[in-house]
Design an enzyme around this catalytic site. Structure first.
Site, PDB file in Angstrom:
ATOM      1  N   GLU A 179       3.071 -11.502  -5.965  1.00  0.00           N
ATOM      2  CA  GLU A 179       2.236 -11.419  -7.168  1.00  0.00           C
ATOM      3  C   GLU A 179       2.872 -12.023  -8.428  1.00  0.00           C
ATOM      4  OE1 GLU A 179       1.138  -7.261  -7.352  1.00  0.00           O
ATOM      5  OE2 GLU A 179       0.298  -7.295  -5.332  1.00  0.00           O
ATOM      6  N   ASN A 220       2.839 -14.157  -1.822  1.00  0.00           N
ATOM      7  CA  ASN A 220       1.750 -13.237  -1.451  1.00  0.00           C
ATOM      8  C   ASN A 220       1.043 -12.737  -2.709  1.00  0.00           C
ATOM      9  OD1 ASN A 220       0.566 -11.503   0.669  1.00  0.00           O
ATOM     10  ND2 ASN A 220       1.626  -9.794  -0.327  1.00  0.00           N
ATOM     11  N   HIS A 256      -7.610  -7.510  -0.611  1.00  0.00           N
ATOM     12  CA  HIS A 256      -8.137  -6.203  -1.042  1.00  0.00           C
ATOM     13  C   HIS A 256      -9.548  -6.475  -1.595  1.00  0.00           C
ATOM     14  CE1 HIS A 256      -4.440  -4.168  -0.221  1.00  0.00           C
ATOM     15  NE2 HIS A 256      -3.760  -5.020  -0.968  1.00  0.00           N
ATOM     16  N   GLU A 284      -3.017  -7.955   3.728  1.00  0.00           N
ATOM     17  CA  GLU A 284      -3.233  -6.544   3.338  1.00  0.00           C
ATOM     18  C   GLU A 284      -4.719  -6.216   3.344  1.00  0.00           C
ATOM     19  OE1 GLU A 284      -1.240  -5.658  -0.390  1.00  0.00           O
ATOM     20  OE2 GLU A 284       0.501  -6.856   0.141  1.00  0.00           O
ATOM     21  N   ASP A 286      -8.248  -4.814   3.324  1.00  0.00           N
ATOM     22  CA  ASP A 286      -9.113  -3.633   3.333  1.00  0.00           C
ATOM     23  C   ASP A 286     -10.373  -3.995   2.558  1.00  0.00           C
ATOM     24  OD1 ASP A 286      -8.153  -3.324   0.650  1.00  0.00           O
ATOM     25  OD2 ASP A 286      -6.742  -1.760   1.246  1.00  0.00           O
TER      26      ASP A 286
HETATM   27  O1  9MR Z   1      -0.379   0.810  -0.562  1.00  0.00           O
HETATM   28  C1  9MR Z   1       0.625   0.900  -1.546  1.00  0.00           C
HETATM   29  C2  9MR Z   1       0.490   2.218  -2.295  1.00  0.00           C
HETATM   30  O2  9MR Z   1       0.815   3.287  -1.430  1.00  0.00           O
HETATM   31  C3  9MR Z   1       1.397   2.225  -3.495  1.00  0.00           C
HETATM   32  O3  9MR Z   1       1.117   3.394  -4.266  1.00  0.00           O
HETATM   33  C4  9MR Z   1       1.126   0.985  -4.337  1.00  0.00           C
HETATM   34  C5  9MR Z   1       2.039   0.946  -5.539  1.00  0.00           C
HETATM   35  O4  9MR Z   1       1.932  -0.275  -6.202  1.00  0.00           O
HETATM   36  O5  9MR Z   1       1.350  -0.167  -3.541  1.00  0.00           O
HETATM   37  C6  9MR Z   1       0.445  -0.244  -2.506  1.00  0.00           C
HETATM   38  O6  9MR Z   1       0.605  -1.466  -1.817  1.00  0.00           O
HETATM   39  C7  9MR Z   1       0.376  -2.651  -2.597  1.00  0.00           C
HETATM   40  C8  9MR Z   1       1.248  -3.732  -1.998  1.00  0.00           C
HETATM   41  O7  9MR Z   1       2.584  -3.329  -1.961  1.00  0.00           O
HETATM   42  C9  9MR Z   1       1.110  -5.040  -2.779  1.00  0.00           C
HETATM   43  N1  9MR Z   1      -0.255  -5.435  -2.879  1.00  0.00           N
HETATM   44  C10 9MR Z   1      -1.196  -4.426  -3.371  1.00  0.00           C
HETATM   45  C11 9MR Z   1      -1.062  -3.151  -2.519  1.00  0.00           C
HETATM   46  C12 9MR Z   1      -2.096  -2.143  -2.954  1.00  0.00           C
HETATM   47  O8  9MR Z   1      -1.834  -1.732  -4.256  1.00  0.00           O
END
Ligand code: 9MR
Length: 486
Positions: A179, A220, A256, A284, A286
């Protein structure tokens, strides 16, 4: 990659009927754990009990079908069983992030990350490493450390080399930088960008390449699934990095998404990055729904999943899909988006949703009639075990001006522990990056060996590796030799 397209017969099926069928399939995800063994089975449902898992289908197609897992949930047998049965790849949802791995400078903590790696190895799964350099879930000692340029370089170098070094040969692909561009398509104002400028990205990739030269290195991000200002910014960025010779191998589209609003140009977008010679992965995925989830909304979601998965599998440079969580009970979505949820293909009770069957079908399965033989595609890898140790099937999956990408499928004759594939390059050809195999060349002779997690194959089982190479005008079709042992 080529796919047999199944027929969609589940359109009219009610969610309840799907759920009943699910309980009976493949030991029903976690059916045994739910004590369902005594359920009466109709003739139709008994047939459905033979349906393959997503993992079986993905393995047959030589593609990744992964999930994000949390180490603390691996204590639960339903969770463990489903993560192992349905997916051929895992990603640490949080356990490999900087704040977990190195919460204080120089103090590394591996127990949670190791648990996930051990689980994947026990289950012969690939691991996608997430993530090394990210502005979020970054401990305050980095964020507020007021480091000079050289100091911050040292901090990055230490984190990358220690983390990747620990899992060298075990984690095949890594989100090296996560990011780095914001939603206005500008470089994100992170501590890395503030201190080192945009070069922190190139530097991180060079450090990662040094730490594990055989790993595939990804950038990513979210909201880059379709063609828009942010994905355009990535297109320019990665083209620049490639032109500078930065060792970047792939781009992850996080995926997402919101049901009913999936961008229609995902495939076109994947294709343009693949045309640069990059591997693309949906890292990732969903697709969230406004709750409550109705049958109609779940059907829409199934069409959305089908669209994304097919878009990936239609492009040879797209190596697969990872969904962000094992079931709806473990998804980050309800905690972050008020009133939204049910974003994953398996529900909170471990029942397959219409989205599950949509993916199943996109992978060539037909749960409505698994006794139907799939339409044979002549380019598919052989399904009968070869007579020798193993057989290697070579396919050029992409070709451009001076480069090409190829995929080699290894199929075991007898069960194998380790494999070696050799071939000779054509005139003007060389190998630059490989994944899922350790590849070396001497003159024109190339040797590829397994990378541990994909070395053990039972009779007839296949695994695939790939590489990007250069050519001198045309791409040759080599003769391959496959032997057991590595
Ligand atoms: O799924 C992850 C969640 O449990 C955490 O609270 C969150 C914190 O930033 O991160 C989520 O995973 C993220 C991933 O690491 C990077 N891309 C976005 C994902 C969803 O927020």
């Amino acid at each position: 990659m080529s796919f047999t397209k199944g027929r969609r017969r589940l359109r009219g099926r009610t969610v309840g009927a799907v759920a009943l069928a699910v309980t009976l399939v493949t030991g029903g995800l976690a059916a045994a754990a739910h004590g369902q063994e005594g359920t009466r089975v109709s003739a139709e449902d008994a047939v459905q009990a033979q349906a393959a898992s997503l993992r079986d289908l993905a393995d047959q197609q030589g593609v990744r079908m992964g999930t994000a897992v949390a180490s603390h949930l691996l204590d639960q047998s339903d969770y463990r069983q489903t993560a192992a049965t349905e997916f051929n790849s895992v990603t640490h949802e949080n356990d490999l992030k900087w704040e977990t791995v190195q919460p204080q400078q120089g103090q590394f903590s591996w127990s949670n990350a190791d648990r996930v790696v051990d689980f994947a190895e026990q289950n012969n799964q690939m691991i996608h490493g997430h993530t090394l350099v990210w502005h979020s879930q970054l401990p305050s000692w980095v964020e507020n450390g007021n480091f000079s340029q050289d100091q911050l370089r040292g901090v990055m170098q230490d984190h990358i080399s220690t983390t990747m070094g620990r899992y060298r040969g075990q984690i095949g692909t890594w989100d090296v930088v996560n990011e780095p561009i914001d939603d206005n398509a500008q470089f994100r104002d992170s501590v890395f960008y503030q201190t080192l400028g945009q070069d922190f990205i190139a530097e991180a990739f060079r450090m990662a390449d040094q730490a594990d030269p055989s790993a595939r290195l990804f950038i990513n991000d979210y909201n880059i699934d379709g063609i828009n200002a942010k994905s355009d910014a990535y297109y320019e960025l990665v083209r620049d990095l490639l032109a500078q010779g930065v060792p970047i191998d792939g781009i992850g589209f996080q995926g997402h998404l919101i049901s009913g609003q999936v961008p229609s140009d995902i495939q076109q977008n994947i294709q343009r990055f693949a045309d640069l010679g990059l591997e693309v992965m949906i890292t990732e995925l969903d697709i969230r729904i406004q709750m409550p989830a109705t049958e109609q909304k779940l059907e829409q979601q199934a069409r959305d999943y089908e669209g994304v998965v097919n878009a990936c599998y239609a492009v040879s440079g797209c190596s697969g899909v990872i969904v962000w969580g094992v079931t709806d009970a473990h998804s980050w979505v309800p905690d972050h988006f008020d009133g939204q949820g049910a974003a994953l293909p398996i529900d909170s009770d471990y029942q397959q949703k219409p989205a599950y069957w949509a993916i199943h079908e996109a992978l060539g399965g037909d749960p409505a009639d698994p006794t139907d033989p799939p339409t044979e595609d002549p380019t598919d890898p052989p399904t009968d075990p070869p007579s020798g140790d193993c057989e290697a099937d070579y396919r050029v999956t992409n070709e451009w001006n001076s480069g090409f990408q190829a995929e080699v499928t290894v199929t075991a004759g007898d069960s194998l522990t380790g494999w070696t594939v050799t071939w000779n390059l054509g005139s003007g050809e060389s190998v630059s990056h490989a994944w899922n195999a350790s590849v070396s060349s001497s003159g024109s002779a190339v040797t590829a060996t397994d990378v541990g997690y994909n070395g053990t194959l039972s009779a007839g089982q296949s695994t695939a590796f790939g590489f990007v190479g250069n050519h001198g005008g045309s791409v040759s079709t080599p003769q391959l030799t496959c032997t057991s042992g590595s």
